[in-house]
Design an enzyme around this catalytic site. Structure first.
Site, PDB file in Angstrom:
ATOM      1  CB  CYS A 146      27.792  11.404  84.962  1.00  0.00           C
ATOM      2  SG  CYS A 146      27.383  12.550  83.631  1.00  0.00           S
ATOM      3  N   GLY A 173      28.984   6.470  81.025  1.00  0.00           N
ATOM      4  CA  GLY A 173      29.241   7.636  80.185  1.00  0.00           C
ATOM      5  C   GLY A 173      30.375   7.384  79.223  1.00  0.00           C
ATOM      6  CG  ASN A 206      25.595  10.464  88.460  1.00  0.00           C
ATOM      7  OD1 ASN A 206      25.431   9.433  89.089  1.00  0.00           O
ATOM      8  ND2 ASN A 206      24.870  10.747  87.389  1.00  0.00           N
ATOM      9  N   GLY A 207      24.060  13.719  88.093  1.00  0.00           N
ATOM     10  CA  GLY A 207      22.702  14.057  88.484  1.00  0.00           C
ATOM     11  C   GLY A 207      22.173  15.221  87.674  1.00  0.00           C
ATOM     12  CE1 TYR A 249      19.903  -0.253  79.538  1.00  0.00           C
ATOM     13  CE2 TYR A 249      20.268   1.931  80.446  1.00  0.00           C
ATOM     14  CZ  TYR A 249      20.441   1.015  79.432  1.00  0.00           C
ATOM     15  OH  TYR A 249      21.130   1.365  78.313  1.00  0.00           O
ATOM     16  CB  SER A 302      19.912  -4.140  79.236  1.00  0.00           C
ATOM     17  OG  SER A 302      19.161  -4.306  78.056  1.00  0.00           O
TER      18      SER A 302
HETATM   19  P1  5GP Z   1      13.199   1.670  73.173  1.00  0.00           P
HETATM   20  O1  5GP Z   1      13.792   1.035  71.975  1.00  0.00           O
HETATM   21  O2  5GP Z   1      11.947   1.019  73.649  1.00  0.00           O
HETATM   22  O3  5GP Z   1      13.023   3.160  72.992  1.00  0.00           O
HETATM   23  O4  5GP Z   1      14.283   1.545  74.339  1.00  0.00           O
HETATM   24  C1  5GP Z   1      14.373   0.371  75.109  1.00  0.00           C
HETATM   25  C2  5GP Z   1      15.768  -0.203  75.083  1.00  0.00           C
HETATM   26  O5  5GP Z   1      16.720   0.815  75.421  1.00  0.00           O
HETATM   27  C3  5GP Z   1      15.984  -1.333  76.049  1.00  0.00           C
HETATM   28  O6  5GP Z   1      16.735  -2.348  75.395  1.00  0.00           O
HETATM   29  C4  5GP Z   1      16.790  -0.731  77.188  1.00  0.00           C
HETATM   30  O7  5GP Z   1      17.743  -1.654  77.667  1.00  0.00           O
HETATM   31  C5  5GP Z   1      17.461   0.451  76.573  1.00  0.00           C
HETATM   32  N1  5GP Z   1      17.477   1.652  77.413  1.00  0.00           N
HETATM   33  C6  5GP Z   1      16.616   2.036  78.382  1.00  0.00           C
HETATM   34  N2  5GP Z   1      16.963   3.232  78.888  1.00  0.00           N
HETATM   35  C7  5GP Z   1      18.072   3.635  78.230  1.00  0.00           C
HETATM   36  C8  5GP Z   1      18.915   4.794  78.306  1.00  0.00           C
HETATM   37  O8  5GP Z   1      18.701   5.703  79.098  1.00  0.00           O
HETATM   38  N3  5GP Z   1      19.995   4.822  77.455  1.00  0.00           N
HETATM   39  C9  5GP Z   1      20.258   3.812  76.569  1.00  0.00           C
HETATM   40  N4  5GP Z   1      21.327   3.908  75.773  1.00  0.00           N
HETATM   41  N5  5GP Z   1      19.475   2.718  76.465  1.00  0.00           N
HETATM   42  C10 5GP Z   1      18.386   2.631  77.277  1.00  0.00           C
HETATM   43 MG    MG Z   2      18.964  -2.894  76.251  1.00  0.00          MG
END
Ligand code: 5GP
Ligand code: MG
Length: 453
Positions: free
Chosen positions: A7, A33, A103-104, A243, A284
């Site tokens: 958030c 968000g 946020n949290g 990230y 990312s």
């Molecule tokens: P996986 O496909 O291994 O389950 O997720 C890894 C991918 O999801 C990576 O490309 C990373 O950038 C992204 N990712 C990691 N944490 C999050 C998150 O909390 N939310 C979202 N939307 N993407 C995430």
């Molecule tokens: Mg990613």
């Protein structure tokens, strides 16, 4: 899990109308968000508008008067979306009213909710934000002073919370005693601003003053007045650097871009590979891929193109299988990768689905070899402080060793940064960081809520 990591909060005190600035501030933090957005301003009372969707959708044709105000963008997971839980949340009580954005995530929300219900509180939402707000209201009435009430509430809250509160003609910024989530103060000619990320200060033409400190309460009107509760230890969430945050943000004094680049450089140093080209999983993995390429002298190339308009709300048509569906989001550039040995850089692996699909896609388009390099050390333990990773079963690295992960993903090789390398890249002492999802060392020493099912 209720309040969510991703958030963003924004607050501003000015001598000019603030609606547009709040809008731009939230727009710049849209990555935190996309589910709903809300703005509250103060005229002689609190005005509020909140709606589902992106900031640009939620505020089409909307304007709110007032020179003091705040906003929030919200991310949530299944079962807790819907406008009832959206923010800012407004509380009306014997001490007046205020709006709060959070946020949290609290780890003692169940206990607090039960305690407060026994004392006669009622709750209109399922969010921990309402628990925080009602607790502050209760303690305000007991203490006879709003800031003292916040302090008393903070002594009972366990977990992560970066808060922005709009009370009368003041903005109040609050950061939990571990400083888990980011929160920063800025200033422009006319305004004092608080925001989750410094990119929002840039968006409204403000300069960084400083980060809100762990356990700090900052009351903003014409002046900035600081108060605080005792900080137990710092525990900045490492995943913000790895990230979540925008790479152009500076969090707790550290530029996110430089840390991501360094993570790539360290991978090149510690996990080198004989390759022709460095490719990022967009978006990312891009900054780290630049770092890897520079440090290894292997050229960086755009091997994958991401559809810029792809959002969380995108629903794959049923007739397209998921493997093919990935190409709606990401498509390889064949001329750049065909016949080449690739280093593929991404920030993190949770379940491994993304990496698996992309490796296959790159091979289908002619990549000779795919060597996966991941900047975040293996994610293994659930996050209780708001990151959307709650069950052990979600982590490919929990039960599998590196060779097994390599096989499942179908890569020629796979390497992660070590926890020591991550600490080296961030440049903070280990005990100032929250690394719980990597090593199970939870900074808040309480009984953890049992979320693993
Ligand atoms: P996986 O496909 O291994 O389950 O997720 C890894 C991918 O999801 C990576 O490309 C990373 O950038 C992204 N990712 C990691 N944490 C999050 C998150 O909390 N939310 C979202 N939307 N993407 C995430
Ligand atoms: Mg990613």
């Amino acid at each position: 899990m209720e309040g969510k990591e991703k958030c963003a909060v924004f607050g501003i005190y000015s001598n000019k109308p603030v609606f547009d600035l709040i809008y731009y501030g939230l727009y710049s933090m849209q990555h935190r968000g996309q589910e709903s957005a809300g703005i509250a301003t103060y005229t002689d009372k609190i005005e509020i508008h909140k709606a589902e969707g992106l900031v640009s959708e939620a505020f089409k044709g909307v304007f709110l008067e007032g020179c003091v105000g705040m906003g929030h963008v919200r991310y949530s997971t299944t079962g807790e979306s819907g406008m009832g839980n959206s923010q800012p949340l407004i509380i009306n009580y014997a001490g007046g009213s205020f709006a709060v954005g959070h946020n949290g995530n609290l780890i003692n929300s169940l206990e607090l909710r039960m305690q407060m219900k026994r004392r006669g509180s009622t709750f209109a939402t399922t969010t921990d934000t309402e628990i925080i707000a009602k607790l502050i209201a209760q303690e305000h009435l007991k203490e006879g002073d709003f800031v003292k009430g916040i302090k008393q509430a903070m002594n009972q809250l366990r977990g992560s919370y970066s808060l922005v509160i709009l009370k009368d003609k003041k903005i109040i910024a609050v950061r939990d005693p571990w400083a888990l989530k980011p929160l920063i103060i800025g200033r422009s000619d006319n305004s004092i601003i608080v925001a989750s990320e410094s990119c929002a200060l840039d968006a409204v033409g403000a300069k960084i003053v400083r980060d809100v400190k762990a356990g700090e309460i900052i009351v903003i009107d014409k002046n900035i007045k600081s108060d605080s509760v005792i900080s137990e230890r710092l525990a900045h969430c490492m995943f913000e650097y790895v990230y979540f945050a925008r790479p152009d943000s500076i969090i707790d004094g550290l530029p996110v871009y430089e840390i991501r680049k360094k993570l790539g450089e360290i991978l090149a140093r510690d996990a080198p590979v004989d390759a022709d080209i460095v490719v990022a999983v967009p978006a990312s993995g891009i900054t780290a891929a630049i770092g890897y390429a520079r440090a290894s002298n292997i050229p960086y190339g755009e091997g994958l193109m991401k559809n810029r308009y792809f959002g969380r709300t995108f629903i794959l048509p049923e007739q397209i299988d998921r493997e093919k569906g990935v190409r709606i989001k990401l498509n390889p550039i064949k001329s750049e990768i065909s016949g080449k040995k690739l280093v593929l850089i991404d920030d993190s692996i949770v379940r491994g689905t993304t990496a698996k699909r992309i490796v296959k896609l790159l091979r289908d388009f002619g990549a000779a070899q795919v060597h996966v390099r991941i900047t975040c050390p293996p994610l293994k333990e659930p996050c209780f402080y708001g990151i959307d990773m709650q069950t052990h079963g979600e982590f490919i690295a929990k039960e599998n060793d590196i060779e097994e992960i390599r096989k499942q993903i179908g890569a020629d090789s796979i390497r992660y940064n070590s926890i020591d390398s991550l600490i080296e890249a961030i440049g903070l002492p280990e005990n100032n960081l929250c690394l719980a999802c990597l090593n199970g060392n939870y900074p808040i020493k309480d009984k953890q809520l049992k979320l693993d099912v």
